[in-house]
Enzyme design. Structure first.
Site: not given
Lengths: 318, 318
Positions: B50, B73, B179, B181, B304
Site C-alpha cells: 500500500k 482501518s 478492490g 488496485g 502486518n
C-alpha cells in the site's frame, strides 16, 4: 584470508546465494530513538548466512572430490547439504541423535545422508574422521576455515555497499557470534570497503567467550556448553583463525540476555516482518537494548526458528 | 492507466519504496511439487504494498496541496500517513473507533491525525467529505485511483524483471485481491513487460466478488462485509477503474479458505522466514493448494499480522 578471497567467493556465490536486503522500520527507529539498519540473512537460501560459507567451501574443492562431511545440529549442516547437492556431490551430516526431528528431516531433504550419534556415548570427531577416511570425504568446518570465512565475508561486501547507499559511512556493525566465522569475514570486508564501519560481536550472556577473549587478549572458553535459547551460536571458544582477525579489527564485544533476544524476535515480527531464531536475533537485541552508534547496523543471521519458541516470544513480548 | 504512468510512478518511488525480493525455498518446492516464487511485499516500508500506491498518489499532488485524507482501518492508512509525512504534508486518516488499538497507534506514529468514527451511527463518507471541504484536504482512495493503481503497478515491473532473471517467462502470477488496485496495476505492467505471465486474482472464499465478477462479465457485490480472518482484503465490490483492466487481462480468479490462508502463513514462517498477515497470504495459499502453472509466482502482499492470529496459525499448522 583477505579481500581477494572474499571477492572470489562472491563471484562463485553470484546467482546461487541471495543478496539479502538491508531493512529498516520507521516506527522501530522512533521507538528506540536511533536509526537501526538490519541485514536480513534470515532470507538467505536455507534460512541463514551459513549457506554462503558452505557454498564458498564446496565450490572451492578440487575436481575429483568424492563428497563432503559436516558436523552440525542446525544451520551449517543444512547449508552444506544444499551446497553439495547443487554441486552434484554427496554429503554426510553428522548430527546428535537428540537433535530436533525437523532439523534432521530438513537436512535429509536438502540431500544429505544424516548419520546420528549418541552425544553421551560416542566421540563425534572420531566417527566423522572414520567416515571421511572410509569414503574419501572432505570435512567442511563450520567456521575455522579460510574459504568458509571468505564466504561469510560476502555479507560484509554487501553491507559496505548497502550502507553507503543508505548514507551510512561510519558506526557499529553488530554481528551474532558463535565461533566467529561470520564476524571475521565481515570485519575483513569492511576493513577494505567501509573502513568507517566497526564490527562488534554479540553473544548470549554466559556464552560470551569472544567478548571475554577480545578483552583478555587470549582465547578463553565458555564455562558451559548449553543453557541458552540461542542454540545456533553456542560454541565452546573462538576459532583459531577467526580470533586474530577480530583481535585486530573488532570493537568491544556485547552480551545480551535470552529475554532480550526473544524480545528482539517479537520486535522483528512486528516492525520488520521477518522471522528470526533466538541466535539470529542477538545482534538486533544489542542494537535496541545496549548503547551503540546511531545509526547502527546489525546482522539478523538466521531465521530457522522453532515454532513453539517463536509463539512463546510473541506471547511474552508481541 | 498505462505503462508510462507506472514507469513515472516507479521513478518517483525510487529511493523511497523498497525493491522487494522474489523469494523461493527449495524445501517448499519439493513438498508441493512445483516451483513457487514469492514476491515479498511484506518487506515493503510500512509492511505492505500500500505504501507504493500512497507514495505515487501523494507525490503526484499539485504544489500547494494542503494535506490528504484517507479512509482505512489498516494498511492503506499507514501507507498514506507515512507518504504524506515524508512529503511534509499533514494527513488525516478516518478509522472506525473499534479498529485494533495497535493500528490506530501505528497510524498516529507514522504522522497522521486519526479521526475515529462510530461504524453504526456515523456516515464515514460524509465525515470525510466535511473534513476535506473544511481543511482543503485531498482524498487518497485505496484502489480506484489512476495514480494509486500506477504505484501498485511498480510491483509488476519488478516481477517482470525478477522473473526473467529467474528464468521464468510464462505462467501464473497470483495476487491477493481486495478492490483490485494491486492486481490491475500488476496486470498492466505485465502486459507490457512480461506478456507470457498471466495475472490471476486470489480472494477469501465467500468474499470472491472479483472472481465472480470476472466470470459474470459484470461487477458483482459480496453478500457479506465481514466474517473472514483476511480483513485486509474484504472489499464490497470490484473497483470501477480496476474491473475493466482485469476483465481484459486477468485469468480466472481463485478463492481460498481462511484455513488455507493460515496454513500458508505457517509455511511462509517455516520455509521463507517472512511474516504474512492472513489477507497477505491468500496468493501463496492459492499457489500451494490449488492447481496453477509450474513455475508459479505469487505476491505476498502484506505482513502486518496480529500476534494472536499468528500464534494461532503456528499452533495449528506450524
Amino acid at each position: 584470508m583477505n579481500l581477494a578471497m572474499i571477492e572470489a567467493a562472491a563471484a562463485r556465490l553470484a546467482g546461487h546465494a541471495r543478496v539479502t536486503p538491508l531493512l529498516h522500520a520507521p516506527l522501530l527507529d522512533a521507538r528506540f530513538g536511533k536509526r537501526v539498519l538490519v541485514k536480513a540473512e534470515c532470507l538467505q537460501v536455507t534460512g541463514s548466512f551459513k549457506f554462503r560459507g558452505a557454498w564458498a567451501a564446496v565450490s572451492a574443492l578440487p575436481e575429483g572430490t568424492r563428497g563432503v562431511l559436516a558436523y552440525s545440529s542446525g544451520n551449517h549442516g543444512q547449508g552444506v547439504a544444499l551446497a553439495a547437492a547443487r554441486h552434484g556431490l554427496p554429503s554426510v551430516v553428522v548430527m546428535p541423535a537428540d537433535a530436533p526431528e525437523v532439523k534432521i528431516a530438513n537436512t535429509r531433504a536438502y540431500g544429505a545422508e544424516v548419520v546420528l550419534y549418541d552425544r553421551a556415548a560416542q566421540d563425534r570427531d572420531a566417527l566423522g574422521a572414520a567416515l571421511c577416511a572410509e569414503r574419501g570425504l572432505v570435512l567442511v568446518k563450520p567456521f575455522d576455515d579460510p574459504e568458509v570465512i571468505a564466504g561469510q565475508g560476502t555479507v560484509g561486501l554487501e553491507i559496505a555497499e548497502q550502507a553507503r547507499a543508505a548514507g551510512v559511512e561510519a558506526g557499529d556493525v553488530l554481528v551474532c557470534c558463535g565461533g566467529g566465522g561470520l564476524s571475521a569475514g565481515i570485519a575483513l570486508a569492511l576493513e577494505a570497503r567501509a573502513p568507517g564501519l566497526r564490527l562488534r560481536t554479540v553473544e548470549p550472556a554466559g556464552f560470551d567467550d569472544m567478548a571475554r577473549s577480545l578483552a583478555a587478549g587470549e582465547r578463553l572458553r565458555n564455562a558451559r556448553a548449553s543453557g541458552s535459547v540461542c542454540d545456533a551460536i553456542l560454541t565452546p571458544a573462538p576459532g583459531e583463525l577467526t580470533f586474530p582477525v577480530l583481535q585486530r579489527l573488532a570493537g568491544a564485544g556485547i552480551a545480551v540476555s535470552d529475554d532480550q533476544a526473544l524480545e528482539a524476535m517479537a520486535l522483528a515480527f512486528t516492525h520488520l516482518r521477518i522471522v528470526l531464531e533466538p541466535g539470529g536475533a542477538v545482534a538486533l537485541a544489542a542494537a535496541l537494548f545496549t548503547p551503540t552508534s546511531d545509526p547502527v547496523i546489525c546482522v539478523a543471521s538466521g531465521g530457522n526458528a522453532d515454532a513453539v519458541v517463536f509463539r512463546d516470544a510473541l506471547a511474552r513480548f508481541g
